[in-house]
Motif scaffolding. Structure first.
Motif, mmCIF file in Angstrom:
data_model
loop_
_atom_site.group_PDB
_atom_site.id
_atom_site.type_symbol
_atom_site.label_atom_id
_atom_site.label_comp_id
_atom_site.label_asym_id
_atom_site.label_seq_id
_atom_site.Cartn_x
_atom_site.Cartn_y
_atom_site.Cartn_z
ATOM 1 N N GLU A 1 -5.654 6.519 -2.974
ATOM 2 C CA GLU A 1 -4.566 6.997 -2.273
ATOM 3 C C GLU A 1 -4.205 6.079 -1.360
ATOM 4 O O GLU A 1 -3.018 6.001 -0.717
ATOM 5 N N HIS A 2 -4.994 4.969 -0.830
ATOM 6 C CA HIS A 2 -4.871 3.754 -0.013
ATOM 7 C C HIS A 2 -4.941 2.466 -0.666
ATOM 8 O O HIS A 2 -4.700 1.442 0.149
ATOM 9 N N GLY A 3 -5.039 2.368 -1.769
ATOM 10 C CA GLY A 3 -5.323 0.897 -2.433
ATOM 11 C C GLY A 3 -4.191 0.231 -2.680
ATOM 12 O O GLY A 3 -2.997 0.767 -2.702
ATOM 13 N N ILE A 4 -4.336 -1.016 -2.739
ATOM 14 C CA ILE A 4 -3.406 -2.061 -2.997
ATOM 15 C C ILE A 4 -2.590 -1.844 -4.098
ATOM 16 O O ILE A 4 -3.487 -1.862 -5.306
ATOM 17 N N ALA B 1 -0.338 -9.718 4.918
ATOM 18 C CA ALA B 1 0.095 -8.331 5.678
ATOM 19 C C ALA B 1 0.031 -7.431 4.582
ATOM 20 O O ALA B 1 0.381 -7.567 3.291
ATOM 21 N N LEU B 2 -0.503 -6.301 4.848
ATOM 22 C CA LEU B 2 -0.206 -4.989 4.038
ATOM 23 C C LEU B 2 1.209 -4.496 4.552
ATOM 24 O O LEU B 2 1.584 -4.179 5.711
ATOM 25 N N VAL B 3 1.919 -3.973 3.558
ATOM 26 C CA VAL B 3 3.237 -3.546 3.795
ATOM 27 C C VAL B 3 3.307 -2.074 3.165
ATOM 28 O O VAL B 3 3.074 -2.079 1.944
ATOM 29 N N SER B 4 3.886 -1.057 4.079
ATOM 30 C CA SER B 4 3.772 0.360 3.384
ATOM 31 C C SER B 4 5.182 0.264 2.341
ATOM 32 O O SER B 4 6.174 -0.067 2.682
ATOM 33 N N ASP B 5 4.538 1.176 1.490
ATOM 34 C CA ASP B 5 5.610 1.582 0.440
ATOM 35 C C ASP B 5 6.357 2.699 0.679
ATOM 36 O O ASP B 5 7.196 3.254 -0.385
ATOM 37 N N GLU B 6 5.956 3.130 1.605
ATOM 38 C CA GLU B 6 6.706 4.407 1.927
ATOM 39 C C GLU B 6 8.092 4.522 2.007
ATOM 40 O O GLU B 6 8.872 3.753 2.413
ATOM 41 N N GLY B 7 8.718 5.468 0.896
ATOM 42 C CA GLY B 7 10.127 5.501 0.754
ATOM 43 C C GLY B 7 10.769 4.019 0.166
ATOM 44 O O GLY B 7 12.070 4.142 0.066
ATOM 45 N N ASN B 8 9.886 3.531 -0.588
ATOM 46 C CA ASN B 8 10.566 2.384 -1.195
ATOM 47 C C ASN B 8 11.180 2.876 -2.654
ATOM 48 O O ASN B 8 10.891 3.885 -3.299
ATOM 49 N N VAL B 9 12.462 2.381 -2.705
ATOM 50 C CA VAL B 9 13.191 2.493 -3.876
ATOM 51 C C VAL B 9 13.399 1.294 -4.485
ATOM 52 O O VAL B 9 14.071 0.356 -4.023
ATOM 53 N N GLY B 10 13.039 1.033 -5.660
ATOM 54 C CA GLY B 10 13.213 -0.388 -6.420
ATOM 55 C C GLY B 10 12.070 -0.391 -7.234
ATOM 56 O O GLY B 10 11.616 0.579 -7.947
ATOM 57 N N VAL B 11 11.501 -1.732 -7.252
ATOM 58 C CA VAL B 11 10.462 -2.044 -8.249
ATOM 59 C C VAL B 11 9.405 -1.189 -8.117
ATOM 60 O O VAL B 11 8.695 -1.253 -6.891
ATOM 61 N N ARG C 1 9.831 -1.518 7.475
ATOM 62 C CA ARG C 1 8.710 -1.225 6.954
ATOM 63 C C ARG C 1 7.608 -1.430 7.958
ATOM 64 O O ARG C 1 7.462 -2.374 8.537
ATOM 65 N N ALA C 2 6.666 -0.486 7.705
ATOM 66 C CA ALA C 2 5.365 -0.552 8.680
ATOM 67 C C ALA C 2 4.586 -1.836 7.972
ATOM 68 O O ALA C 2 4.342 -1.672 6.703
ATOM 69 N N VAL D 1 0.821 -1.284 0.081
ATOM 70 C CA VAL D 1 0.287 0.015 -0.067
ATOM 71 C C VAL D 1 0.757 1.236 -0.094
ATOM 72 O O VAL D 1 1.906 1.077 0.412
ATOM 73 N N PRO D 2 0.351 2.512 -0.395
ATOM 74 C CA PRO D 2 1.434 3.629 -0.689
ATOM 75 C C PRO D 2 2.112 4.140 0.464
ATOM 76 O O PRO D 2 3.086 4.561 0.149
#
Length: 327
Positions: free
Chosen positions: A155-158, A131-141, A117-118, A88-89
């Motif tokens: 804004e909260h979608g998978i 589990a839902l995992v936050s993509d905040e700060g993700n650098v990669g795919v 990650r959260a 999630v975003p």
């Protein structure tokens, strides 16, 4: 050994449900994913194969289910895929989802942190470990794009699959396949959430990031998991194209690993093999995708059959319980 390009991350995860109707309700109405393909298990056309994903089923966003009506409850254990995560975003998205789960009665834990990650762990009605995992700060795919008609705000979608957790009795065997055969690199470790178990080891491939990690957990004191409803059948990893997949067939065969050889799945091409602890791996091409037999606007609404099954449509449909997937 045949030279290949790095794998690009997760392609899809395929799990087991005993009831397609309830499964459809949960993954589309509760999780807000789009059903992008309603088809059949190509190895057993008497049962559904449902594909949930982002707006158009981009590779790396698919969570799929085989319907096996007589499937018993999973007996948890080792040598299995024990957690599927969905991206999630942001961290703020997890607060939204925790509130949503509470209002809808979804079995869930508190927000936690794993590997920096959260994370919000939860279970579907059949006990599927998610589990839902936050993509905040993700650098990669990069992730996908949530469907605009989802009941969940965009804004909260998978946006796709996150790390997949493998729990095995002999982790050194799986690690060798990941690194020496599949080209993964060890990224780091984090504490297991199971008391007394060793740290979980993180492996990544390609661009890395949330959508390109495998988390390897060790558990030697349980029997092998007995699969059923609520278990994962296999995990698939992304290969760029058919030419590259054929190179992987050569590479896996040259390594002396029994495998399926090249398999035509119509929506993608595949190769299957088991790693030494018995978990089924698939390598799958990014294309052709899901719009070859349905337009974007109508994805998942009718029963789709690859051309080589079309002549059997009447017999196949007669064996399936009706499943209304139209808006």
């Amino acid at each position: 050994m045949t030279t290949v390009l790095p794998l690009k991350g997760q392609h899809h995860v395929s799990a087991i449900t005993a009831k397609a109707c309830g499964n459809f309700e949960f993954y589309t109405k509760t999780l807000g994913m789009r059903l992008v393909k309603k088809t059949v298990n190509q190895d057993d056309t008497s049962v559904y194969h449902l594909f949930y994903a982002d707006e158009r089923g981009n590779p790396g966003t698919d969570l799929t289910f085989f319907e096996i009506p007589m499937a018993g409850q999973t007996v948890l254990g080792t040598n299995a895929i024990t957690l599927t995560t969905l991206r999630v975003p942001s961290d703020a998205s997890l607060a939204y989802w925790k509130s949503r789960f509470e209002s809808l009665g979804v079995d869930h834990d508190d927000v936690d942190r794993r590997s920096g990650r959260a994370v919000l762990a939860f279970r579907d009605p059949e006990g599927q470990r998610l589990a839902l995992v936050s993509d905040e700060g993700n650098v990669g795919v990069a992730g996908g794009r949530p469907w605009a008609n989802s009941p969940v705000p965009v804004e909260h979608g998978i946006v796709g699959l996150g790390p997949v957790e493998l729990t095995v009795s002999r982790p050194e065997r799986t690690a060798r396949i990941l690194t020496e055969l599949m080209g993964y690199r060890r990224k780091g470790t984090y504490p297991s959430n199971v008391e007394g178990q060793p740290d979980v080891v993180v492996y990544e491939t390609g661009e890395g990031g949330t959508g390109a990690e495998v988390h390897l957990s060790e558990c030697a004191d349980l029997p092998r998991e007995r699969p059923g409803r609520g278990s994962v059948h296999h995990v698939a990893f992304r290969v760029d194209n058919e030419e590259e997949l054929r190179k992987w067939v050569e590479r896996v065969t040259a390594a002396g690993i029994p495998n399926s050889g090249f398999v035509e799945r119509y929506y993608f091409k595949s190769l299957y093999f088991r790693e030494p602890n018995g978990i089924l791996f698939e390598l799958a091409t990014d294309g052709p995708g899901f719009e070859g037999d349905e337009p974007f606007e109508r994805l998942g609404e009718r029963l789709s059959l690859p051309p080589y099954f079309e002549a059997q449509r009447a017999q196949i449909e007669a064996k399936l319980e009706p499943l209304d997937t139209k808006g």
